[in-house]
Write a protein that holds these residues in place. Sequence first.
Motif, short mmCIF file in Angstrom:
data_model
loop_
_atom_site.label_atom_id
_atom_site.label_comp_id
_atom_site.label_asym_id
_atom_site.label_seq_id
_atom_site.Cartn_x
_atom_site.Cartn_y
_atom_site.Cartn_z
N CYS A 1 0.82 -1.21 0.00
CA CYS A 1 0.00 0.00 0.00
C CYS A 1 0.86 1.26 0.00
O CYS A 1 0.39 2.36 0.36
N ARG B 1 -5.40 1.64 8.93
CA ARG B 1 -6.40 1.21 7.96
C ARG B 1 -5.95 -0.09 7.27
O ARG B 1 -6.74 -1.00 7.05
N ASP C 1 -8.41 -6.42 1.16
CA ASP C 1 -9.47 -5.87 0.31
C ASP C 1 -8.85 -4.88 -0.70
O ASP C 1 -8.23 -3.90 -0.30
N PRO C 2 -9.03 -5.15 -2.03
CA PRO C 2 -8.41 -4.28 -3.05
C PRO C 2 -8.85 -2.82 -2.93
O PRO C 2 -8.09 -1.92 -3.28
N ASP C 3 -10.06 -2.58 -2.42
CA ASP C 3 -10.52 -1.20 -2.28
C ASP C 3 -9.73 -0.47 -1.20
O ASP C 3 -9.43 0.73 -1.33
N VAL C 4 -9.42 -1.19 -0.12
CA VAL C 4 -8.60 -0.58 0.94
C VAL C 4 -7.23 -0.24 0.37
O VAL C 4 -6.71 0.87 0.53
N ARG C 5 -6.65 -1.20 -0.35
CA ARG C 5 -5.32 -1.01 -0.92
C ARG C 5 -5.30 0.20 -1.85
O ARG C 5 -4.45 1.08 -1.74
N LYS C 6 -6.28 0.27 -2.75
CA LYS C 6 -6.36 1.36 -3.71
C LYS C 6 -6.52 2.70 -2.99
O LYS C 6 -5.85 3.69 -3.31
N GLY C 7 -7.39 2.72 -1.98
CA GLY C 7 -7.64 3.96 -1.24
C GLY C 7 -6.37 4.46 -0.55
O GLY C 7 -6.04 5.65 -0.60
N ASP D 1 -3.69 5.75 -3.05
CA ASP D 1 -4.00 7.09 -3.55
C ASP D 1 -3.66 8.16 -2.51
O ASP D 1 -3.10 9.20 -2.83
#
Length: 447
Positions: free
Chosen positions: A355, A403, A419-425, A428
């Motif tokens: 991340c 997080r 969770d890919p959404d956590v990683r992406k968030g 960013d």
Amino acid sequence: MSQTYDIQLAGARELPDQDPELATLLDQELDYETGVLAMVAHASVAPPSVLAAAGTVLSNVTAEGYPGRRYHPGAEWFDAIERLAVSRAQAAFGARYANVQPHSCTAANLAVEFGLLAPGATLLGLHLDAGGHLTHGAPASVTGRAFHSVSYGLDDAGLIDYDRAAELARAHRPGLIVAGASAHPRRIDYQRFRDIADEVGAYLLADISHIAGLVAAGVLPSPVDIAHVTTTSTYKQLGGPRGGLILMGAEHATLGPDGRTPLSTLIDRAVFPLTQGTPNAAAIAAKARALDVVATPGFKATAHRIAADATALADALIARDWPVLTGGTDNHMVLLDVSRRGLTGAIAELALSDCGILANRNRIPGDTRPPLVAGGLRLGTNILAQRGMEPADMTTCAELVVRVLDAVEPVSDTEYRLDPDVRKGVLDEVADLCRCFPIPGYPQTTP
Ligand SMILES: *Cc1c(COP(=O)(O)O)cnc(C)c1O
């Protein structure tokens, strides 16, 4: 601009044509460094002028020995540069003696240990599992083989167990005691160690590799006049090149174990010829540059911010219910017991680095896991503070770390799902944060 740098510019222009493969990798490394949230406790970034000083024609100079006493000709300017580095090291630490030749702090420690101890003599240091360094007598290091190594550890509160160190010193009569750590968030009582050393007739080595910047800036107390010898790396908090440094203060003229030779002479001989050959002249030029930076008000301000950031980071992690060892920090380092939250150090490190956040797995007191798995995570604020982040920004950094760690699902000791959404968030937000706080003097290349 000096002519020296015409060569560097020419080289920088030629490199992409002559060696596109290497040039591309170097550019990718720069992109990576500027775009990652580096919270590895030993790391710092070198100012551009230090990098420039490391890449000069001094690389061409080969000269064993010390200034004015070389075993090779043609060292007039190198002599002047080494003397400059020595005087700046003395000024930065209020030292009476400095040796700028060690290739690393490992090399510096080996020189001091082999210079002051006969093979088979007893060395007393902090146990590796309690935060000590390999060179403090660990079995995997030559220092654990050449010497009879005895280790002290931590008490139940996670602080150095000075009473136990004193007991061990009385029982084993070490010739040298090492005070210093790679993973310890609290202040070390050098005077206590000196009293123990005096009681048993030992020399005291203070290894400030991790905290040298805080010591130079006066944020942490200096051992230079308390210990017989002090060693440090130059690339950690000093923001210098790869390398080591040996310092002495009040004890520089004290006689060594033979009762005749001053410690300063012994340590000079212990670096060369006992444990090293030719010095790295270019690295010594870069040390001179870095040690000049250390003397500036800007460096001091950054050092104060490093410590204030670490305290704020520890507080923010505790507020989010993550177990911070010793309940806080006195230096730049925060140690988390991730095992109490069902994770391993390896998983925490790998998930964070996925991340865009760097922090390393670390064994913690009582750890039953192998070193490559570990139960702890070591974080540090050197680079965050160098990028200009203030204590208030540590809430953001802690929130990003938490997080990731809260979302990680372990599959084995080293594998996990995230969770890919956590990683992406998080990725960013890390990119945004890095754009807001560029490394001083480095181009911010992340898009
Ligand atoms: C990093 C470290 C060293 C070794 O330093 P190098 O310059 O990497 O060889 C020695 N002692 C301590 C306490 C360290 O943290």
